[in-house]
Scaffold this motif. Structure first.
Motif, PDB file in Angstrom:
ATOM      1  N   ARG A 150       0.828  -1.205   0.000  1.00 64.11           N
ATOM      2  CA  ARG A 150       0.000   0.000   0.000  1.00 64.11           C
ATOM      3  C   ARG A 150       0.867   1.262   0.000  1.00 64.11           C
ATOM      4  N   ILE A 209       0.998   3.965  -3.068  1.00 63.68           N
ATOM      5  CA  ILE A 209       0.572   5.352  -2.892  1.00 63.68           C
ATOM      6  C   ILE A 209       1.684   6.305  -3.315  1.00 63.68           C
ATOM      7  N   PHE A 253      -2.944  -0.826  -3.527  1.00 64.41           N
ATOM      8  CA  PHE A 253      -3.613   0.237  -2.767  1.00 64.41           C
ATOM      9  C   PHE A 253      -4.505  -0.370  -1.688  1.00 64.41           C
ATOM     10  N   ILE A 282      -0.706  12.205  -0.713  1.00 67.55           N
ATOM     11  CA  ILE A 282      -0.274  11.006   0.012  1.00 67.55           C
ATOM     12  C   ILE A 282      -0.996  10.903   1.359  1.00 67.55           C
ATOM     13  N   ALA A 309      -4.633   9.898   0.781  1.00 65.09           N
ATOM     14  CA  ALA A 309      -4.720   8.492   0.372  1.00 65.09           C
ATOM     15  C   ALA A 309      -4.550   7.572   1.577  1.00 65.09           C
ATOM     16  N   LYS A 310      -3.569   7.847   2.387  1.00 62.64           N
ATOM     17  CA  LYS A 310      -3.338   7.002   3.563  1.00 62.64           C
ATOM     18  C   LYS A 310      -4.513   7.084   4.533  1.00 62.64           C
TER      19      LYS A 310
END
Length: 184
Positions: free
Chosen positions: A84, A88, A132, A170, A173-174
């Motif tokens: 993941r 990303i 992801f 980033i 996304a996390k």
């Protein structure tokens, strides 16, 4: 020597004009004649450099596709959170480097990825989505990954480059992928 330089300049101009027209009108909405007219050359000249509209798009997307293949190789041996995190970081960097190309795909040229010139791209995108989702088989995780990939493209392609964009993409996304989802 001058002929070779003129051919290169014409080819580069065709690519630049085509990218702009594909972005504005879409791949399907742009004809070879539209590109030739905008470049200021004949359709025959355009066809001397590229045998089809798909060949122009393939040339435009080739550098990004090569880097996607490199990212795909990186992700191949990774599992879970390592997959993941690498996906990303790698995808955000790729989209920021190739905004115009991401925009071409995002704004309607996705069907071209299904043509023979891009045979290997769809499996790479599926692997990227899997990474992801931290290799989860949970449909919710997979859908979240797909939505996030599209969202990153959507946000990044039209934003000016600044020092916060990469870190913000980033972080979002996390946050989006690490937030526990309720099982309804």
């Amino acid at each position: 020597m001058l002929v070779g330089m003129a051919r290169t300049r014409t080819r580069d101009e065709i690519l630049a004009v085509a990218a702009e027209l594909f972005y504005r009108a879409g791949f399907k909405g742009t004809s070879l004649q539209d590109i030739a007219a905008e470049v200021g050359c004949s359709k025959a000249t355009l066809l001397y450099h590229f045998d089809s509209k798909e060949a122009i798009l393939a040339a435009l997307l080739a550098p990004a596709a090569r880097e996607l293949a490199e990212l795909d190789e990186q992700l191949a041996g990774l599992q879970g959170e390592a997959a993941r995190a690498a996906a990303i970081d790698g995808f955000v960097d790729l989209v920021l480097r190739y905004r115009r190309e991401a925009g071409l795909i995002y704004h309607g040229s996705l069907d071209v990825l299904l043509t023979p010139a891009f045979d290997g791209v769809q499996p790479m995108i599926e692997n990227l989505c899997s990474a992801f989702a931290a290799r989860s088989t949970d449909p919710g995780e997979q859908i979240a990954a797909e939505v996030l990939l599209a969202g990153i493209c959507s946000v990044a392609i039209d934003r000016p480059d600044d020092v916060t964009l990469r870190s913000a993409l980033i972080a979002v996304a996390k946050r989006a992928l690490l937030t526990p989802r309720s099982k309804d």
